[in-house]
Scaffold this motif. Structure first.
Motif, PDB file in Angstrom:
ATOM      1  N   LEU A 102       0.806  -1.221   0.000  1.00 58.79           N
ATOM      2  CA  LEU A 102       0.000   0.000   0.000  1.00 58.79           C
ATOM      3  C   LEU A 102       0.839   1.271   0.000  1.00 58.79           C
ATOM      4  N   ASN A 103       2.156   1.146   0.134  1.00 67.51           N
ATOM      5  CA  ASN A 103       2.982   2.341   0.198  1.00 67.51           C
ATOM      6  C   ASN A 103       2.930   3.170  -1.090  1.00 67.51           C
ATOM      7  N   VAL A 104       2.460   2.604  -2.179  1.00 70.65           N
ATOM      8  CA  VAL A 104       2.327   3.362  -3.426  1.00 70.65           C
ATOM      9  C   VAL A 104       1.268   4.457  -3.310  1.00 70.65           C
ATOM     10  N   LEU A 105       0.399   4.353  -2.320  1.00 71.40           N
ATOM     11  CA  LEU A 105      -0.659   5.346  -2.141  1.00 71.40           C
ATOM     12  C   LEU A 105      -0.125   6.666  -1.596  1.00 71.40           C
ATOM     13  N   VAL A 106       1.029   6.635  -0.943  1.00 74.30           N
ATOM     14  CA  VAL A 106       1.594   7.847  -0.351  1.00 74.30           C
ATOM     15  C   VAL A 106       1.876   8.892  -1.421  1.00 74.30           C
ATOM     16  N   PHE A 107       2.511   8.497  -2.492  1.00 75.33           N
ATOM     17  CA  PHE A 107       2.844   9.425  -3.570  1.00 75.33           C
ATOM     18  C   PHE A 107       1.571  10.022  -4.167  1.00 75.33           C
ATOM     19  N   TYR A 108       0.570   9.196  -4.382  1.00 73.37           N
ATOM     20  CA  TYR A 108      -0.695   9.657  -4.965  1.00 73.37           C
ATOM     21  C   TYR A 108      -1.349  10.725  -4.090  1.00 73.37           C
ATOM     22  N   THR A 109      -1.419  10.469  -2.792  1.00 74.60           N
ATOM     23  CA  THR A 109      -2.070  11.427  -1.902  1.00 74.60           C
ATOM     24  C   THR A 109      -1.269  12.723  -1.797  1.00 74.60           C
ATOM     25  N   ALA A 110       0.044  12.609  -1.788  1.00 76.86           N
ATOM     26  CA  ALA A 110       0.877  13.817  -1.713  1.00 76.86           C
ATOM     27  C   ALA A 110       0.717  14.672  -2.969  1.00 76.86           C
ATOM     28  N   VAL A 111       0.805  14.057  -4.120  1.00 76.44           N
ATOM     29  CA  VAL A 111       0.669  14.798  -5.373  1.00 76.44           C
ATOM     30  C   VAL A 111      -0.742  15.370  -5.502  1.00 76.44           C
ATOM     31  N   GLY A 112      -1.746  14.595  -5.146  1.00 73.73           N
ATOM     32  CA  GLY A 112      -3.122  15.087  -5.197  1.00 73.73           C
ATOM     33  C   GLY A 112      -3.325  16.296  -4.299  1.00 73.73           C
ATOM     34  N   GLY A 113      -2.750  16.252  -3.113  1.00 74.06           N
ATOM     35  CA  GLY A 113      -2.847  17.389  -2.203  1.00 74.06           C
ATOM     36  C   GLY A 113      -2.169  18.626  -2.755  1.00 74.06           C
ATOM     37  N   ILE A 114      -1.021  18.432  -3.377  1.00 81.42           N
ATOM     38  CA  ILE A 114      -0.295  19.556  -3.979  1.00 81.42           C
ATOM     39  C   ILE A 114      -1.109  20.174  -5.112  1.00 81.42           C
ATOM     40  N   PHE A 115      -1.689  19.343  -5.983  1.00 85.40           N
ATOM     41  CA  PHE A 115      -2.521  19.864  -7.072  1.00 85.40           C
ATOM     42  C   PHE A 115      -3.738  20.615  -6.522  1.00 85.40           C
ATOM     43  N   PHE A 116      -4.323  20.094  -5.461  1.00 86.35           N
ATOM     44  CA  PHE A 116      -5.488  20.733  -4.858  1.00 86.35           C
ATOM     45  C   PHE A 116      -5.114  22.113  -4.314  1.00 86.35           C
ATOM     46  N   ILE A 117      -3.975  22.205  -3.643  1.00 85.84           N
ATOM     47  CA  ILE A 117      -3.525  23.486  -3.096  1.00 85.84           C
ATOM     48  C   ILE A 117      -3.226  24.475  -4.217  1.00 85.84           C
TER      49      ILE A 117
END
Length: 135
Positions: A102-117
């Motif tokens: 599941l560690n592949v989800l970390v990158f997704y959530t980080a990038v998604g948060g950055i795009f949202f900001i």
């Protein structure tokens, strides 16, 4: 929460439907995700993969509809939606691996948060620029 705020701010019925769909989908995913969690990592990756693909398509559709200059052309939203589709596809393939993690989800959530900001900052700046200045 952002889907609810976005839904309330929209007046166009077709945009509201897509926003509502994405918000409801994201809320309802909790039940199958909880069931998948009891079954193991591959099941979780499949559920999250399906969610990422469907919500990414919806996010891309909303971004394409809102490409006006006053809304910042929606580049972060379009990129995030497209990457969500790619990530979801990757997770579904990864779930078939010998030892998926599941560690592949970390990158997704980080990038998604950055795009949202980034999108929030761009929209806030555009809103301030569009408002008449009073002295």
């Amino acid at each position: 929460m952002s889907s609810l705020i976005d839904y309330r701010a929209r007046t166009d019925r077709s945009e509201r439907r897509v926003t509502m769909f994405n918000g409801v989908l994201s809320t309802l995913i909790a039940v199958p995700l909880g069931l998948a969690g009891a079954s193991g990592v591959p099941a979780v990756l499949h559920v999250l993969g399906a969610w990422a693909i469907i919500s990414g398509i919806a996010q891309t559709a909303v971004g394409l509809r809102r490409r006006s200059a006053e809304l910042g052309k929606q580049w972060p939203m379009l990129l995030a939606g497209g990457l969500s589709v790619l990530a979801g596809t990757y997770w579904n393939f990864l779930a078939l691996a010998d030892q998926p993690k599941l560690n592949v989800l970390v990158f997704y959530t980080a990038v998604g948060g950055i795009f949202f900001i980034i999108q929030s900052v761009l929209l806030a700046r555009r809103t301030r620029q569009a408002q008449p200045q009073t002295a």
